[in-house]
Structures are given as structure tokens and as C-alpha cells.
Design an enzyme around this catalytic site. Structure first.
Site, PDB file in Angstrom:
ATOM      1  N   PRO A  60      35.805  50.714 103.628  1.00  0.00           N
ATOM      2  CA  PRO A  60      35.163  51.801 102.875  1.00  0.00           C
ATOM      3  C   PRO A  60      35.834  53.138 103.160  1.00  0.00           C
ATOM      4  O   PRO A  60      36.203  53.417 104.299  1.00  0.00           O
ATOM      5  CB  PRO A  60      33.723  51.810 103.395  1.00  0.00           C
ATOM      6  CG  PRO A  60      33.515  50.496 104.052  1.00  0.00           C
ATOM      7  CD  PRO A  60      34.856  49.985 104.477  1.00  0.00           C
ATOM      8  N   GLY A 103      36.545  56.937 103.844  1.00  0.00           N
ATOM      9  CA  GLY A 103      35.922  58.126 104.450  1.00  0.00           C
ATOM     10  C   GLY A 103      34.596  57.852 105.131  1.00  0.00           C
ATOM     11  O   GLY A 103      33.753  58.734 105.244  1.00  0.00           O
ATOM     12  N   ALA A 104      34.390  56.613 105.590  1.00  0.00           N
ATOM     13  CA  ALA A 104      33.074  56.226 106.107  1.00  0.00           C
ATOM     14  C   ALA A 104      33.072  55.999 107.612  1.00  0.00           C
ATOM     15  O   ALA A 104      32.147  55.394 108.153  1.00  0.00           O
ATOM     16  CB  ALA A 104      32.597  54.975 105.377  1.00  0.00           C
ATOM     17  N   SER A 150      39.830  54.380 107.278  1.00  0.00           N
ATOM     18  CA  SER A 150      40.516  53.898 106.074  1.00  0.00           C
ATOM     19  C   SER A 150      41.839  54.625 105.842  1.00  0.00           C
ATOM     20  O   SER A 150      42.863  53.992 105.540  1.00  0.00           O
ATOM     21  CB  SER A 150      39.614  54.080 104.857  1.00  0.00           C
ATOM     22  OG  SER A 150      39.194  55.428 104.775  1.00  0.00           O
ATOM     23  N   ALA A 195      43.801  56.197 107.970  1.00  0.00           N
ATOM     24  CA  ALA A 195      44.808  55.850 108.982  1.00  0.00           C
ATOM     25  C   ALA A 195      45.421  54.491 108.668  1.00  0.00           C
ATOM     26  O   ALA A 195      46.643  54.305 108.771  1.00  0.00           O
ATOM     27  CB  ALA A 195      44.177  55.830 110.377  1.00  0.00           C
ATOM     28  N   ASP A 252      42.628  57.160 115.454  1.00  0.00           N
ATOM     29  CA  ASP A 252      42.648  56.204 114.334  1.00  0.00           C
ATOM     30  C   ASP A 252      44.027  55.601 114.113  1.00  0.00           C
ATOM     31  O   ASP A 252      44.168  54.396 113.908  1.00  0.00           O
ATOM     32  CB  ASP A 252      42.278  56.924 113.021  1.00  0.00           C
ATOM     33  CG  ASP A 252      40.825  57.277 112.959  1.00  0.00           C
ATOM     34  OD1 ASP A 252      40.200  57.391 114.025  1.00  0.00           O
ATOM     35  OD2 ASP A 252      40.307  57.456 111.840  1.00  0.00           O
TER      36      ASP A 252
HETATM   37  O1  PMV Z   1      35.503  59.629 110.407  1.00  0.00           O
HETATM   38  P1  PMV Z   1      36.784  59.309 111.079  1.00  0.00           P
HETATM   39  O2  PMV Z   1      37.014  57.842 111.298  1.00  0.00           O
HETATM   40  O3  PMV Z   1      37.976  59.987 110.451  1.00  0.00           O
HETATM   41  O4  PMV Z   1      36.685  59.924 112.552  1.00  0.00           O
HETATM   42  C1  PMV Z   1      36.632  61.288 112.802  1.00  0.00           C
HETATM   43  C2  PMV Z   1      36.556  61.453 114.281  1.00  0.00           C
HETATM   44  C3  PMV Z   1      36.496  62.871 114.775  1.00  0.00           C
HETATM   45  O5  PMV Z   1      36.477  62.793 116.189  1.00  0.00           O
HETATM   46  C4  PMV Z   1      35.227  63.566 114.322  1.00  0.00           C
HETATM   47  C5  PMV Z   1      37.684  63.692 114.342  1.00  0.00           C
HETATM   48  C6  PMV Z   1      38.986  63.194 114.913  1.00  0.00           C
HETATM   49  O6  PMV Z   1      40.006  63.353 114.245  1.00  0.00           O
HETATM   50  O7  PMV Z   1      38.993  62.700 116.040  1.00  0.00           O
END
Ligand code: PMV
Length: 328
Positions: A112, A114-115, A119, A121, A164
Site C-alpha cells: 500500500p 504511503g501507508a 512502498s 523505498a 526504509d
Molecule cells: O511512513 P514511512 O514508512 O515513510 O516512515 C516514516 C518514518 C519517519 O521516521 C517518520 C521518517 C523517517 O524518514 O524516518
């Protein structure tokens, strides 16, 4: 043609605090993005994406400055998706030392968008790997992770950690602290995901935490407490104590909630999992909407989530031992 796939991830612990140099532990899961890349005879880039959690789209253009793509999906999503692919291809042009090479790129993903499951990465890692191989270059995983990080960093205006992209490139469980990323041992984890069908805006959520932290000492202490929790979580993970791990996940969710990054639907799913007897549950990623991850070796959490209002999808997620896979 070259085809690579790369896994998404969940955060067992440490999102948001990782932005301030605290450690975090993401863990790759068997939900993948697959990217096929074929060299073109001109320098154009053509991107086709069918199975992203947005409507399919195809865009052909001569470069990022070539005007707006004409497609019927929300502009910000298209810009984001195109930004990631553009950035990935630029990395490959740089590695290969050729500016004017063009590609047909096809993306399929069962992660999914942006969840909180990494995704973007996964798409970036698979795209860089496949495009480099299409030009006869096989990148080491660490270089692949680094170039994917630089792509995310640029697209996300400097708001990206290495978590990620490293996790997606190498697979398994990972410990990230600043620029230091390493694989760590993890037991088999009975992970269950709940997805509310939405997505949080990472930039806004990260900015919100930054403000709180600057304004209130107790918010800064909350971020530091997440760091302490992660350090304890690493030992717990090594010992394979799932009950203690679940307890720490519950605590981590509480701290993230205090920082204002949970949401009603995420909280509802977390509580449904806990009520069903999960060992622990928390949001994963930036928050605001998207996914939770729970620890439950039985079917109870999945069943409970499937009846929880606001939960659109629930599935079990195996740990992905292997990061990027070279399929063709
Ligand atoms: O929502 P995601 O999987 O892109 O994770 C963001 C994680 C944060 O710590 C909020 C930001 C980051 O880049 O580490």
C-alpha cells in the site's frame, strides 16, 4: 530487460525518534514492488504503474522539466511517484556516467502506497537495481541502499532516514542509528498488518513532531524515551522473547500517540488487535493513517481486524530474509 523486486518493511520500533538520531528497528516483509526496466533508443523515460494502490497510470516524457503529465489521478501522487522514479534513474545515469540514456519502466507493487510499509523505498531500490543491471552494472547492496537513500532524501526534501531503503535493499531486521545501518538477528515474528486504506502525510507529521519537540521539554523527553525503548527492544529481539517484544510495541504506540502521530482508525485497529489477544500492536511508519503492525501467532488478530470498522485490509506478513531480488 532487467527485473528486480524489493520488499517493504514495518517498524518494530523507533519511527520519528530516528529522525533525531535515536536508533530504530525496521524489519523487511514479504510484500514487494517489482520493477522492470528496458533501455530505449532515445533519452526519454516512460513509466507505467498498474498495481500501485492508486489507479494505473502511464506517463511518457522527456525529463522532469517536460511539463505536467496528463493523467487522471491526483497530481501530488503522480508527482511523488514520478519524482521517485526520476530520482532513481538519475542515480543510475550517474553510476553509469551517461546522461542521455532513456528507459521504459514498469512498476507493480503489492505494498500500500504511503501507508508506513516502505512502498516508495521498495520502488526506488528495485528501480535503481534493475536500471543499473540493464546497463550491465551490478551494484553492491550497500551502494544500492545508499543511492536509494539519496533519492528519497532529495524527493522528500531532506526528510528521510536510511531505515526504509537499507531494509529494502538488504532484507531481514535492521538497526539504524543516524548513518549507521546494520543487519541484526531476529526470531521468526508472527506479524499481522492492519491497513485503514489511507495514508499519512510524512512531511507534515515529521514537522509536527519537530515543533512539539522544540516547544516542550516533555515532548523531547518522549522522543528520548522512544530511543531507550528501542535499545531495550534490541536485547529483547536478540533473546527472542515475543511477549516482552509485544509489551514494548504497545508502549511505543503510546509514545507515538503522545507525539500526535496516531489517528482514530490506527488506534481502533491497535485496540482491536490487543482485545483479540495480540502480544502487542503499534502504528508503523509516519502515522496519521495507513498501517498498524501486531504480534500474534494465532489467527485471532487477523479475524478481529477483518471485522473492525475502518480496517480495509488485514494480512499476515512474513519476514523477508532477502532484500532486493534479481528476477531477470
Ligand atoms: O511512513 P514511512 O514508512 O515513510 O516512515 C516514516 C518514518 C519517519 O521516521 C517518520 C521518517 C523517517 O524518514 O524516518
Amino acid at each position: 530487460m532487467a527485473v528486480s523486486s524489493a520488499p517493504g518493511k514495518v517498524y518494530l520500533f523507533g519511527e520519528h525518534a530516528v529522525v533525531y538520531g535515536e536508533p530504530a528497528v525496521p524489519c523487511a516483509i514479504e510484500r514487494r514492488a517489482r520493477v522492470s526496466v528496458e533501455r530505449r533508443t532515445d533519452e526519454h523515460l516512460r513509466v507505467e504503474a498498474d498495481d500501485l494502490s492508486i489507479d494505473g497510470f502511464t506517463v511518457e516524457y522527456g525529463g522532469p522539466t517536460d511539463g505536467e503529465p496528463d493523467v487522471a489521478v491526483p497530481e501530488p501522487l503522480i508527482s511523488a511517484a514520478m519524482g521517485y522514479v526520476d530520482g532513481a534513474i538519475d542515480q543510475v545515469r550517474e553510476v553509469a556516467g551517461v546522461e542521455d540514456v532513456g528507459f521504459d519502466v514498469a512498476i507493480e507493487s503489492d505494498i500500500p502506497l504511503g501507508a508506513g510499509l516502505g512502498s516508495s523505498a521498495a520502488v526506488v531500490v528495485a528501480a535503481i537495481d534493475a536500471a543499473a543491471r540493464e546497463l550491465g552494472i551490478e551494484l553492491e547492496r550497500t551502494e544500492l541502499a545508499d543511492r536509494a537513500y539519496r533519492t528519497e532524501h532529495a524527493v522528500q526534501d531532506g526528510q528521510a532516514s536510511r531505515a526504509d531503503t537499507f531494509c529494502s535493499a538488504t532484507g531481514g531486521a535492521v538497526r539504524v542509528e543516524g548513518d549507521d545501518c546494520r543487519s541484526i538477528d531476529a526470531p521468526e515474528l508472527p506479524l499481522v498488518i492492519g491497513f485503514d486504506g489511507g495514508a499519512g502525510d510524512t512531511g507534515t507529521l515529521v514537522a509536527g513532531v519537530r515543533e512539539l519537540r522544540a516547544e516542550h521539554g516533555f515532548a523531547a523527553d518522549t522522543v528520548a524515551a522512544i530511543g531507550d525503548l528501542v535499545r531495550e527492544g534490541e536485547t529483547t529481539l536478540r533473546e527472542g522473547d515475543l511477549e516482552a517484544l509485544g509489551e514494548l510495541m504497545d508502549f511505543n504506540h503510546g509514545l507515538l500517540s503522545a507525539l500526535g502521530v496516531s489517528s482514530r482508525s490506527l488506534d481502533r485497529m491497535v485496540w482491536a488487535a490487543r482485545d483479540a489477544g495480540a502480544l502487542g500492536a503499534k502504528l508503523t511508519g509516519a502515522g496519521g493513517g495507513g498501517c498498524i503492525v501486531a504480534l500474534d501467532p494465532t489467527d485471532a488478530t487477523e479475524t478481529a481486524l477483518s471485522f473492525t470498522p475502518g480496517c480495509e485490509d488485514t494480512f499476515r506478513a512474513e519476514l523477508a530474509e532477502e532484500g532486493v531480488k534479481r528476477l531477470e
